[in-house]
Design a protein around this motif. Structure first.
Motif, PDB file in Angstrom:
ATOM      1  N   GLY A 173     -11.245  11.648  -1.767  1.00 48.45           N
ATOM      2  CA  GLY A 173     -10.978  11.960  -0.368  1.00 48.45           C
ATOM      3  C   GLY A 173     -11.495  10.915   0.591  1.00 48.45           C
ATOM      4  O   GLY A 173     -11.533  11.137   1.803  1.00 48.45           O
ATOM      5  N   TYR A 174     -11.871   9.742   0.067  1.00 54.31           N
ATOM      6  CA  TYR A 174     -12.506   8.719   0.897  1.00 54.31           C
ATOM      7  C   TYR A 174     -11.491   7.877   1.670  1.00 54.31           C
ATOM      8  O   TYR A 174     -11.800   7.377   2.750  1.00 54.31           O
ATOM      9  CB  TYR A 174     -13.344   7.821  -0.004  1.00 54.31           C
ATOM     10  N   ARG A 175     -10.290   7.709   1.139  1.00 56.93           N
ATOM     11  CA  ARG A 175      -9.261   6.887   1.767  1.00 56.93           C
ATOM     12  C   ARG A 175      -7.900   7.559   1.627  1.00 56.93           C
ATOM     13  O   ARG A 175      -7.644   8.302   0.674  1.00 56.93           O
ATOM     14  CB  ARG A 175      -9.198   5.489   1.142  1.00 56.93           C
ATOM     15  N   THR A 176      -7.005   7.247   2.570  1.00 57.50           N
ATOM     16  CA  THR A 176      -5.617   7.694   2.481  1.00 57.50           C
ATOM     17  C   THR A 176      -4.791   6.644   1.748  1.00 57.50           C
ATOM     18  O   THR A 176      -5.232   5.500   1.547  1.00 57.50           O
ATOM     19  CB  THR A 176      -5.013   7.900   3.876  1.00 57.50           C
ATOM     20  N   ILE A 177      -3.595   7.019   1.388  1.00 60.36           N
ATOM     21  CA  ILE A 177      -2.667   6.061   0.772  1.00 60.36           C
ATOM     22  C   ILE A 177      -2.438   4.869   1.698  1.00 60.36           C
ATOM     23  O   ILE A 177      -2.463   3.707   1.276  1.00 60.36           O
ATOM     24  CB  ILE A 177      -1.324   6.746   0.440  1.00 60.36           C
ATOM     25  N   ASP A 178      -2.211   5.127   2.987  1.00 64.63           N
ATOM     26  CA  ASP A 178      -1.953   4.032   3.923  1.00 64.63           C
ATOM     27  C   ASP A 178      -3.153   3.091   4.032  1.00 64.63           C
ATOM     28  O   ASP A 178      -2.994   1.871   4.097  1.00 64.63           O
ATOM     29  CB  ASP A 178      -1.597   4.580   5.302  1.00 64.63           C
ATOM     30  N   GLU A 179      -4.364   3.637   4.072  1.00 66.83           N
ATOM     31  CA  GLU A 179      -5.551   2.794   4.148  1.00 66.83           C
ATOM     32  C   GLU A 179      -5.687   1.928   2.912  1.00 66.83           C
ATOM     33  O   GLU A 179      -6.048   0.746   3.001  1.00 66.83           O
ATOM     34  CB  GLU A 179      -6.798   3.671   4.331  1.00 66.83           C
ATOM     35  N   LEU A 180      -5.391   2.494   1.758  1.00 66.78           N
ATOM     36  CA  LEU A 180      -5.477   1.716   0.519  1.00 66.78           C
ATOM     37  C   LEU A 180      -4.415   0.623   0.462  1.00 66.78           C
ATOM     38  O   LEU A 180      -4.685  -0.490   0.002  1.00 66.78           O
ATOM     39  CB  LEU A 180      -5.346   2.650  -0.692  1.00 66.78           C
ATOM     40  N   ARG A 181      -3.220   0.931   0.945  1.00 64.63           N
ATOM     41  CA  ARG A 181      -2.149  -0.073   0.883  1.00 64.63           C
ATOM     42  C   ARG A 181      -2.417  -1.250   1.819  1.00 64.63           C
ATOM     43  O   ARG A 181      -1.940  -2.362   1.577  1.00 64.63           O
ATOM     44  CB  ARG A 181      -0.809   0.587   1.224  1.00 64.63           C
ATOM     45  N   GLN A 182      -3.186  -1.018   2.890  1.00 59.99           N
ATOM     46  CA  GLN A 182      -3.560  -2.133   3.760  1.00 59.99           C
ATOM     47  C   GLN A 182      -4.434  -3.132   3.020  1.00 59.99           C
ATOM     48  O   GLN A 182      -4.392  -4.334   3.289  1.00 59.99           O
ATOM     49  CB  GLN A 182      -4.314  -1.596   4.990  1.00 59.99           C
ATOM     50  N   LEU A 183      -5.229  -2.641   2.099  1.00 59.97           N
ATOM     51  CA  LEU A 183      -6.150  -3.504   1.352  1.00 59.97           C
ATOM     52  C   LEU A 183      -5.580  -3.963   0.021  1.00 59.97           C
ATOM     53  O   LEU A 183      -5.981  -5.017  -0.500  1.00 59.97           O
ATOM     54  CB  LEU A 183      -7.469  -2.744   1.097  1.00 59.97           C
ATOM     55  N   TYR A 184      -4.684  -3.171  -0.557  1.00 63.72           N
ATOM     56  CA  TYR A 184      -4.145  -3.465  -1.882  1.00 63.72           C
ATOM     57  C   TYR A 184      -2.612  -3.448  -1.814  1.00 63.72           C
ATOM     58  O   TYR A 184      -1.983  -2.416  -2.066  1.00 63.72           O
ATOM     59  CB  TYR A 184      -4.623  -2.432  -2.902  1.00 63.72           C
ATOM     60  N   PRO A 185      -1.981  -4.577  -1.481  1.00 64.17           N
ATOM     61  CA  PRO A 185      -0.519  -4.613  -1.416  1.00 64.17           C
ATOM     62  C   PRO A 185       0.149  -4.299  -2.747  1.00 64.17           C
ATOM     63  O   PRO A 185       1.321  -3.906  -2.781  1.00 64.17           O
ATOM     64  CB  PRO A 185      -0.228  -6.063  -0.986  1.00 64.17           C
TER      65      PRO A 185
END
Length: 452
Positions: A413-425
């Motif tokens: 629950g620490y990050r959303t999908i969108d937040e992760l995709r900003q860091l991991y394309p």
């Protein structure tokens, strides 16, 4: 257990019965952390002693030392495991906290911590833990499969005097008092309500653990807390606080690591009286410390945020009475077996799917990890019928591909999908996968207060 290491060193648990190991371990921790400049090093002595002889679940099989026989069995490295339980909704998760990791500076860079983590992880698996966690050195524990994925530090700091005193003749609606053993059923009921409504994961205390938290620790242990009941005008407890004692003389801050309300009140209703109660409490209990601020743990529910933020704003933007760090320091998490964890969480996953955009879903959720295997969760009318790990090459389409250990950020629950995709394309996701994952693993804080 006992194991011989390179260089003549010996790794052994306290259960080997070497009396000097138990006697020397608190001193070892005090000395190595003191040498690193830790101002709380002296308080590690009683904490370690508590873990050895008072803690309800830590045994001598959960504490390991590495000794040097050539130096009179001097302890040169050590670690311990604190078994505990986290709650997710109504599901109980057995987890292990790895703690008090340290090595004598003259014995570093020999792989001793790696040896200790191997036995700690093996013991954790033996106890059925589905997850391990630890706090500490930035980046260091990533080499053992951990990622920083859960808030542990402080998020809000508010001046204790920022809430105005009551007007003459006006009575507080809520007051604070110390918790007693008689309060334990209420404490457990408040935690259950909090777990269902406010948090992702939360520390679970049974009756034995609550007794230990209330008065089982040595007074000067660094993990000692004051458990305070929030009481209404009828004398009924409606919630509680857990306050970290300001152990260092001259400290100006109080740490509130838990603020839990039950179903008969709210944060809005209790906040001002709770702040006034804490202000009175620290003036009476710690007059020599001149406590001015209270810091609230980063894991406290978002439902509390606006109250803390607006308290500072109400007194003026230039008074410096409120700070809100954007990134509290995180716990490190490690999941050795995703399938085992997800199986335990099955009732939670089904509850989250119910009423979501994927309500009554029938089909698979295939999650790739850029490994020779992938994870599959199969649903039938919204119920989980299968969770397993499958080898690549069976032709199943992926709904998502998670690089590195990024799935753990979502699961916690620490990050959303969108937040992760900003860091991991290279986090690739299909439409169906996104809908399912956002329903199953929403971003939500966790309140982890157990530290031994």
């Amino acid at each position: 257990m006992k194991k011989e290491l390179n260089g003549g060193l010996i790794l052994r648990s306290l259960s080997e019965g070497i009396a000097q190991d138990a006697a020397n371990l608190p001193i070892f921790y005090r000395d190595i952390f003191k040498a690193e400049g830790d101002p709380h090093a002296e308080n590690l002595l009683p904490w370690t002693q508590d873990l050895i002889d008072r803690h309800p679940v830590v045994t001598e099989d959960d504490i390991w030392v590495i000794v040097d026989p050539a130096a009179d069995d001097k302890i040169v490295s050590a670690v311990l495991l604190i078994p505990q339980v986290w709650r997710c909704g109504d599901v109980m998760l057995p987890v292990g906290q790895v703690e008090l990791v340290g090595t004598d500076k003259d014995y570093r860079r020999r792989g001793l911590i790696r040896q200790l983590f191997e036995v700690a992880h093996a013991r954790s698996a033996e106890l059925g833990h589905v997850l391990q966690f630890i706090g500490g050195i930035p980046y260091f524990y990533r080499q053992f499969g951990y990622v920083m994925a859960m808030d542990v530090g402080m998020r809000h700091s508010v001046a204790l005097f920022s809430v105005p005193a009551l007007k003459e003749g006006v009575q507080s609606q809520f007051t604070l008092r110390f918790a007693t053993y008689d309060d334990i059923p209420a404490l457990m009921a408040f935690d259950a309500y909090y777990a269902r409504h406010f948090t992702n994961f939360v520390s679970y205390y049974d009756e034995t653990m609550w007794r230990y938290q209330i008065d089982g620790k040595r007074p000067d242990a660094t993990t000692n807390r004051d458990v305070m009941m929030i009481v209404n005008t009828s004398g009924d407890a409606v919630g509680y606080l857990m306050l970290h004692k300001p152990l260092i003389n001259g400290g100006h801050g109080l740490a509130c690591i838990a603020y839990v309300v039950g179903p008969n009140t709210s944060y809005l209703a209790t906040y001002e009286d709770v702040m006034r109660g804490m202000n009175a409490f620290v003036k009476e209990t710690y007059p020599e410390n001149d406590v001015l601020m209270v810091s609230f743990a980063g894991g406290l529910t978002e439902a509390f945020d606006a109250l803390a933020i607006e308290t500072g704003h109400a007194l003026g933007p230039n008074m410096g009475l409120h700070t809100a760090p954007s990134i509290p320091y995180p716990w490190y998490l490690r999941v050795p077996d995703y399938v085992a964890l997800l199986k335990v969480m099955t009732p939670v996953l089904e509850d989250r799917l119910d009423g979501s955009a994927a309500n009554q879903y029938t089909g698979d959720l295939n999650m790739g990890l850029y490994k020779p295997y992938y994870l599959r969760i199969t649903f039938e009318n919204g119920r989980v019928t299968h969770i397993g790990q499958h080898e690549l090459g069976d032709g199943a389409p992926f709904h998502v591909q998670f690089p590195d250990l990024t799935f753990l950020y979502l699961l916690s629950g620490y990050r959303t999908i969108d937040e992760l995709r900003q860091l991991y394309p290279d986090l690739q996701i299909a439409r169906n996968g996104r809908v399912l994952l956002e329903a199953l693993f929403p971003k939500q804080r966790s309140t982890i207060t157990m530290t031994g």
